[in-house]
Design a protein around this motif. Structure first.
Motif, mmCIF file in Angstrom:
data_model
loop_
_atom_site.group_PDB
_atom_site.id
_atom_site.type_symbol
_atom_site.label_atom_id
_atom_site.label_comp_id
_atom_site.label_asym_id
_atom_site.label_seq_id
_atom_site.Cartn_x
_atom_site.Cartn_y
_atom_site.Cartn_z
ATOM 1 N N HIS A 155 0.859 -1.174 0.000
ATOM 2 C CA HIS A 155 0.000 0.000 0.000
ATOM 3 C C HIS A 155 0.900 1.229 0.000
ATOM 4 O O HIS A 155 1.732 1.394 0.897
ATOM 5 C CB HIS A 155 -0.895 0.004 1.244
ATOM 6 N N PRO A 156 0.779 2.114 -1.001
ATOM 7 C CA PRO A 156 1.667 3.278 -1.066
ATOM 8 C C PRO A 156 1.378 4.279 0.043
ATOM 9 O O PRO A 156 0.240 4.439 0.485
ATOM 10 C CB PRO A 156 1.371 3.878 -2.440
ATOM 11 N N LEU A 157 2.432 4.972 0.486
ATOM 12 C CA LEU A 157 2.317 5.991 1.516
ATOM 13 C C LEU A 157 2.826 7.324 0.989
ATOM 14 O O LEU A 157 3.898 7.389 0.381
ATOM 15 C CB LEU A 157 3.134 5.613 2.758
ATOM 16 N N CYS A 158 2.068 8.360 1.228
ATOM 17 C CA CYS A 158 2.506 9.726 0.942
ATOM 18 C C CYS A 158 1.772 10.626 1.938
ATOM 19 O O CYS A 158 0.690 11.138 1.663
ATOM 20 C CB CYS A 158 2.183 10.113 -0.492
ATOM 21 N N GLU A 159 2.364 10.780 3.124
ATOM 22 C CA GLU A 159 1.701 11.414 4.255
ATOM 23 C C GLU A 159 2.556 12.522 4.848
ATOM 24 O O GLU A 159 3.791 12.432 4.832
ATOM 25 C CB GLU A 159 1.416 10.384 5.360
ATOM 26 N N LEU A 160 1.897 13.527 5.384
ATOM 27 C CA LEU A 160 2.579 14.605 6.087
ATOM 28 C C LEU A 160 2.048 14.650 7.508
ATOM 29 O O LEU A 160 0.845 14.790 7.724
ATOM 30 C CB LEU A 160 2.355 15.945 5.396
ATOM 31 N N GLU A 161 2.949 14.503 8.481
ATOM 32 C CA GLU A 161 2.566 14.495 9.887
ATOM 33 C C GLU A 161 3.054 15.770 10.569
ATOM 34 O O GLU A 161 4.156 16.247 10.295
ATOM 35 C CB GLU A 161 3.150 13.273 10.596
ATOM 36 N N PHE A 162 2.219 16.296 11.452
ATOM 37 C CA PHE A 162 2.554 17.456 12.276
ATOM 38 C C PHE A 162 2.562 16.975 13.724
ATOM 39 O O PHE A 162 1.522 16.534 14.225
ATOM 40 C CB PHE A 162 1.517 18.566 12.117
ATOM 41 N N GLU A 163 3.697 17.079 14.398
ATOM 42 C CA GLU A 163 3.780 16.628 15.789
ATOM 43 C C GLU A 163 4.293 17.757 16.675
ATOM 44 O O GLU A 163 5.303 18.402 16.371
ATOM 45 C CB GLU A 163 4.700 15.424 15.926
ATOM 46 N N LEU A 164 3.572 18.004 17.760
ATOM 47 C CA LEU A 164 3.972 19.038 18.708
ATOM 48 C C LEU A 164 5.124 18.536 19.567
ATOM 49 O O LEU A 164 4.986 17.533 20.269
ATOM 50 C CB LEU A 164 2.784 19.419 19.591
ATOM 51 N N LYS A 165 6.253 19.221 19.510
ATOM 52 C CA LYS A 165 7.405 18.855 20.331
ATOM 53 C C LYS A 165 7.408 19.610 21.654
ATOM 54 O O LYS A 165 7.799 19.072 22.694
ATOM 55 C CB LYS A 165 8.705 19.133 19.559
ATOM 56 N N SER A 166 6.989 20.866 21.625
ATOM 57 C CA SER A 166 6.886 21.668 22.841
ATOM 58 C C SER A 166 6.053 22.901 22.542
ATOM 59 O O SER A 166 5.890 23.294 21.380
ATOM 60 C CB SER A 166 8.273 22.081 23.352
ATOM 61 N N GLY A 167 5.507 23.502 23.597
ATOM 62 C CA GLY A 167 4.756 24.736 23.426
ATOM 63 C C GLY A 167 3.256 24.513 23.374
ATOM 64 O O GLY A 167 2.757 23.404 23.571
ATOM 65 N N PRO A 168 2.507 25.583 23.104
ATOM 66 C CA PRO A 168 1.041 25.527 23.146
ATOM 67 C C PRO A 168 0.464 24.686 22.015
ATOM 68 O O PRO A 168 0.830 24.858 20.848
ATOM 69 C CB PRO A 168 0.619 26.991 23.009
ATOM 70 N N PRO A 169 -0.471 23.778 22.310
ATOM 71 C CA PRO A 169 -1.081 22.939 21.272
ATOM 72 C C PRO A 169 -1.796 23.736 20.185
ATOM 73 O O PRO A 169 -1.856 23.284 19.032
ATOM 74 C CB PRO A 169 -2.064 22.070 22.060
ATOM 75 N N ALA A 170 -2.325 24.900 20.540
ATOM 76 C CA ALA A 170 -3.053 25.684 19.536
ATOM 77 C C ALA A 170 -2.198 25.973 18.307
ATOM 78 O O ALA A 170 -2.709 26.031 17.185
ATOM 79 C CB ALA A 170 -3.538 26.998 20.155
ATOM 80 N N ALA A 171 -0.895 26.120 18.520
ATOM 81 C CA ALA A 171 -0.003 26.414 17.395
ATOM 82 C C ALA A 171 0.034 25.265 16.401
ATOM 83 O O ALA A 171 0.138 25.472 15.184
ATOM 84 C CB ALA A 171 1.401 26.717 17.916
ATOM 85 N N LEU A 172 -0.035 24.032 16.906
ATOM 86 C CA LEU A 172 -0.034 22.864 16.023
ATOM 87 C C LEU A 172 -1.254 22.882 15.111
ATOM 88 O O LEU A 172 -1.135 22.691 13.883
ATOM 89 C CB LEU A 172 -0.028 21.585 16.861
#
Length: 499
Positions: A155-172
């Protein structure tokens, strides 16, 4: 620890632009090869657990992931294994024993001593990642290109993930909204682990997800009650939306997506007095627009199918389902629409923020009971005059019935379950009768629209008008059963469900 992450599918037409946007800052590229383990019958997956060994460059990592109850957040425990010789490390579940999620895994395996873990599927991915600073937060963007492998299937994959490393979640959530709108990305709540399990079973898409029960009780404050109800709606909306956006052709996914959206709109309409819920007008409109577009597609798929069959059985001279003046948008395009995606991300942000804030608001059951009584009273009145109502007003009665049902389901954990179930059973005949009556009205309007070009459609118009007269009588009878149903929210002298 838990990770806050959003995953998006990247359309091939946007891939080059996404790569350029990522390369505007310092990036790293890494080859990731993972082996996912489970039992042959998917014991871990059934308990929302994913266990993997992953080679990251030369080093290895063993990771266990599990659900937290919020679709953007997962529990994760990593164990660094360093560089390992040829063949890689062996799996050892004891490596997670000092974490809460690891203890849950060990208990599960103890309860199933016959369980044998084995590699079920694997992933082979090239990851390009970059850390951005935004609004006081550090956010990692990771573009994964590669495939999932299960036996001879890929199954092909072409994904973009956004992960919060630190700071306010609203920014994510704000960053994800901006990138989604700019590049035409769409949310995908089906994880690599879930997709791998499907691939191993020879399935292209997951089963449609039906509505669940919100995680509330009589000790839950009003603000958390509303957030949990919305979160529960999203738990139905997002998995179905993910599969519809991916091109799943089955009408049931569209149907369950619409049910989830209708439940969401019910929560917004009936329960926003519980607590402040900022839902921008543009986002609410986007949800309404998507709901209507999916409804048009549903009419073509479902109503057209069973009405056509009934007309054929009745000997109609022209039983074909008439094409709409404007062809409805494909469900996948409706879900991928930028405004709809923005609304979904905004709702995830709301639920995450609300559920991570202290809740000192009062108990919600009094307001919920008030709203239930109001809808019940409206339907009691409608039962007495349903057959005389115009078609548009009959349709409004159907919508009120649906809101009453969903509100009762939301409130179920606050009352004795047998009382709630008895009331819901009393609603079902009316739901079925009103649904058929509405389908006949939709079909009659569709055939009437084409009578000028196709006079034979008048047979369908007349036949459907006759059917509606009978189905209206059945609706009125079923609504009287609703009027006579004992309201569970007014029960006295019985022990309420324990908290």
């Amino acid at each position: 620890m838990s990770e806050l992450e959003l995953k998006f599918q990247v359309p091939r037409t946007s891939l080059a632009a996404v790569r350029r946007a990522l390369s505007a800052g310092k990036t790293q590229r890494l080859h990731l090869q993972a082996r996912y383990h489970d039992t042959a019958d998917g014991l871990l997956a059934a308990h929302s657990l994913a266990l993997r060994l992953r080679q990251e460059g030369r080093a290895w990592m063993q990771t266990l992931k599990g659900s937290t109850g919020h679709l953007a957040q997962r529990e994760e425990h990593d164990v660094a294994l360093g560089a390992v010789g040829r063949g890689g490390p062996s799996l050892d579940v004891q490596r997670h024993h000092d974490s809460a999620i690891g203890q849950a895994l060990l208990r599960l395996l103890q309860e199933h001593p016959e369980a044998e873990l084995q590699q079920v599927y694997a992933t082979d991915v090239w990851r390009t990642h970059r850390v951005l600073s935004r609004s006081g937060a550090r956010i990692e963007l990771a573009l994964d290109e590669g495939c999932i492998i299960a036996g001879n299937a890929k199954h092909p994959l072409c994904e973009l993930e956004f992960e919060l490393k630190s700071g306010p979640p609203a920014a994510l959530f704000e960053l994800a909204q901006a990138w989604s709108e700019r590049h035409g990305l769409w949310l995908d709540s089906v994880s690599k682990a879930q997709r791998g399990q499907l691939l191993a079973r020879g399935l292209a898409f997951a089963e449609p997800v039906k509505a669940g029960t919100p995680t509330i009780d009589r000790k839950t404050g009003a603000a958390h009650t509303l957030a949990q109800i919305v979160n529960g709606c999203l738990a139905q909306v997002l998995p179905n939306a993910s599969e519809v956006a991916a091109g799943c052709p089955t009408p049931e996914h569209v149907h369950q997506l619409r049910v989830g959206l209708r439940r969401l709109r019910t929560a917004w309409r009936e329960l926003t007095e519980l607590a402040p819920m900022e839902w921008p007008a543009a986002d609410a409109q986007a949800v309404d627009t998507a709901f209507a577009a999916l409804g048009a597609a549903r009419d073509d798929q479902v109503v057209g199918g069973h009405i056509t069959a009934r007309l054929q059985a009745a000997g109609a001279p022209w039983p074909q389902w008439p094409a709409a003046a404007d062809a409805p948008a494909l469900p996948a395009a409706t879900v991928q629409d930028a405004a709809f995606q923005r609304a979904l991300i905004g709702l995830l942000a709301y639920t995450h923020d609300a559920l991570h804030q202290p809740d000192d608001t009062g108990a919600p059951h009094a307001l919920i009971a008030k709203r239930l009584q109001h809808l019940h009273g409206q339907l009691t009145k409608a039962a007495k005059r349903f057959e005389a109502l115009p078609v548009a007003e009959q349709h409004r009665v159907r919508k009120r019935l649906k809101r009453l049902r969903y509100l009762a389901e939301f409130a179920a954990p606050l009352y004795r379950r047998p009382d709630v179930d008895k009331y819901l059973r009393a609603l079902r005949p009316a739901q079925d009768a009103l649904g058929q009556h509405n389908d006949e009205a939709v079909a009659e309007a569709a055939y009437r629209r084409v009578t000028a070009e196709e006079p034979r459609a008048w047979f369908a118009v007349g036949w459907l008008l006759g059917q509606q007269a009978e189905s209206a009588r059945q609706c009125a009878q079923a609504l009287r059963q609703v009027a006579d149903a004992p309201p569970f929210w007014r029960q006295r002298g019985k022990k309420r469900r324990a908290d």
